[in-house]
Structure formats: C-alpha cells, structure tokens
Write a protein that holds these residues in place. Sequence first.
Motif, PDB file in Angstrom:
ATOM      1  N   ASP A  56      69.766  49.646 -54.205  1.00 41.92           N
ATOM      2  CA  ASP A  56      68.391  50.131 -54.267  1.00 41.92           C
ATOM      3  C   ASP A  56      68.595  51.192 -55.209  1.00 41.92           C
ATOM      4  OD1 ASP A  56      66.701  48.559 -52.530  1.00 41.92           O
ATOM      5  OD2 ASP A  56      67.737  49.482 -50.678  1.00 41.92           O
ATOM      6  N   GLN A  57      68.672  52.779 -54.790  1.00 39.74           N
ATOM      7  CA  GLN A  57      68.821  53.728 -55.778  1.00 39.74           C
ATOM      8  C   GLN A  57      69.941  54.565 -54.927  1.00 39.74           C
ATOM      9  OE1 GLN A  57      64.777  54.793 -58.283  1.00 39.74           O
ATOM     10  NE2 GLN A  57      64.576  55.136 -55.989  1.00 39.74           N
ATOM     11  N   VAL A  58      70.819  55.079 -55.507  1.00 38.02           N
ATOM     12  CA  VAL A  58      71.883  55.774 -54.905  1.00 38.02           C
ATOM     13  C   VAL A  58      71.368  57.088 -54.376  1.00 38.02           C
ATOM     14  CG1 VAL A  58      74.194  57.046 -55.194  1.00 38.02           C
ATOM     15  CG2 VAL A  58      73.657  54.869 -56.491  1.00 38.02           C
ATOM     16  N   TYR A  59      71.566  57.217 -52.876  1.00 39.53           N
ATOM     17  CA  TYR A  59      71.160  58.334 -52.433  1.00 39.53           C
ATOM     18  C   TYR A  59      72.166  59.104 -51.377  1.00 39.53           C
ATOM     19  CZ  TYR A  59      69.174  61.482 -48.930  1.00 39.53           C
ATOM     20  OH  TYR A  59      68.585  62.534 -48.043  1.00 39.53           O
ATOM     21  N   LYS A  60      72.619  60.150 -51.990  1.00 38.39           N
ATOM     22  CA  LYS A  60      73.897  60.874 -51.437  1.00 38.39           C
ATOM     23  C   LYS A  60      73.450  62.032 -50.481  1.00 38.39           C
ATOM     24  CE  LYS A  60      76.871  59.361 -54.909  1.00 38.39           C
ATOM     25  NZ  LYS A  60      77.881  59.931 -56.005  1.00 38.39           N
TER      26      LYS A  60
END
Length: 362
Positions: free
Chosen positions: A169-173
Amino acid sequence: MRPLLALLVLLALPARAEEMVRIAVATGLSRVEISGEGLTAEPLREGAAPQPVKDGRARVALEKGELRLDRAPLAAPGVRFRAAGPLRVGEASVEAEVEVRRGAAGLEVIHDLPMERYVAAVLAGEMPLSFPPAALEAQAVAARTYAVGKKIEAEQAGRLWHLGASVLDQVYKGGPLDPRALRAAQATAGEVLAKDHLPVEAYFHSTCGGRTERGQDALGRDLPYLRSVECGRCKEAPKARWTARFDAAELGRAAGLGRPATEARITARTASGRAARVEVSAGSRRVALAAVALRQRLGYERLPSLWFEVERDGRAFRFDGKGSGHGAGMCQWGAAGMAREGAGYRDILAWYYPGTELLRMY
C-alpha cells in the motif's frame, strides 16, 4: 463503484469532525505485545469500559482459536488499547490507539488515526523533506488520494481496516511526525485528485529522466491522466544519470539462459524512449523478454529505470541510463524543480496528472 455512488460516499465525509483512517500495522500474528505509559485495555463488546493495564504492558494471544489477554480468555472479538503517549506495538511505535482483533489468518493489529497525520507520516517516508513546500504539498495530495480510494474500497467491502503499512500500500512507520510533513498535510487537508468524481490512481516515482512514461507502458494501467509529459526539471536528482554493471554470468541467469551472456540489445522501446523488450544471447541461444521483467530480476535498485542503453564491457555488460522508478505519474524531483521555479502544488499536480481535478472531499 459507479461514479455517482462514489460521489455520495465522499460527500458523506464532512459529517465527521475528523476524518480517520484504519491501518493494519500487522496481520497474521499468533501473539503481540502492546505497551505504553498509562495503558488501558477495553474489550470490544457492548458495555465494556477501559481498564488500566498493570505495568503498562499487555499481551494478546490466539491460542487454539481462543483470544486471550494476558493469558485470560477474552469474551470479545478484540480489544482496544490507548495510552497517555506513544504505543509500542512489538518493535513499532504508533500514536493514538490500536485494536487487536481476531482475523482470518491470525491476529490483526489495527491503528486508528486522523487521516492528515497518516498522510504526514507517509509523506516523510516517500519524499525528501528538504524539498520545497509546494512539492511536499503535491506529494501529500497524492498520498491522500491513494488512501481515500482504498478507504472507499474497504468500506464498500465491509473490511475492518483500510490500508496495510507496507510497500503493498503505502509505507507507514508511525513514530514522531516531522513538522514539515505535517504542515504539507494540513495545508492540503481533505484535498484529493479525482476524475469523474473518483479518486485517481496517483502514481509517482523519484526521477523521470526528462519525460514521464505512459501508465500503460509503465504499469499496464491505460488511464487518461497517466500520459507521458515533458519534465526536464529533475536534472539535479542523484539518479538523473547512472551507470550499472552486471557480469555476463548474472545477466545470463537473469535472462533465463543458464550460462553467461555474450550479447544484449534492446529490440523495442516505448514512445518515451524506455526499453520495452530486450534480447539476451549466450552463443547460439537467444532469449527475448520484457524489459520490466529483466529489471525485476536484476533488482529495482541496481537497475534504477528502463531508460537505458546496454553494451558489452569486457566480461560484463554496462547499462547507461537515466531516471529512477517506473516513470508514470508525478516525478518527485521534477515536482521539486517546478516548485523552485515558483509553481504551486496545484500547478504541479495538473502538470503530472493532466485532466484531473482537485476536490476537497472532507
């Protein structure tokens, strides 16, 4: 989803005080530890109330199909955790609250947070924060557009979370938010790129090398707003020009020849000039394959883009190229160049996604 139905879904968003998004930060677990200062746990059932967690640390496990909280059976489909500060979920740090639920493949850890804070966190991982504000704002709109589209899909499907946290998806940290990323998200709050009232597929890449690529050629997505457009503003990017070398044995393996390559040539190019098909030979044996497949096998980082020339160089093959990434949609370094020339984020988005409109969805 029909355009009118999608529009009605989106227009319903302003009724909420703050638009939220639910991120699956982990799935398929058998157990997980949650910790935080002033940690409370609230079983997800009617009438339950938050209860303080001893020592600010809780363990949730799925044992023989039974959900357990600190070894005690949990008569609920999950549990919600809140803390006075950041929450630790295994090795990750997140804000606000998380839910741990029983999923189809194990435990799911779902992080519920305001959309704009999610956008800021994604932005910080996708674009250098040293870029001008207008470029950061354009990237914020692209990230939000993707998230809103996925949220609509998830809610229509009845899924309990909207996006994953990985590159799928989108990298979320999670973690602390950089003020520059937060300002860009807040400056564009609620704004989404749309076509026919639907969020668009706002693809982006690092460096186009001079001209972006058609969506059909880059990603197999024949979309009217993913046209090839002139850029010419990414000349200062680290991968504006590059050279990569691969020894003959590695190139032969990547092509599926099973022996060292003796020749390589490009047999077809896209309209922008990028390689479309490559022919690799090992003596009398010859293989033709899609350039995108060769790049995948050699490694996306090692072969930064498909805009290259290739020639024999002793016992190796030298690839001289330009650009980095698939080339479709917004060129991030080009967006920074436009911003330095005085363009606003609306101008940047209109250039790289022609035919779209910018709508405030909430």
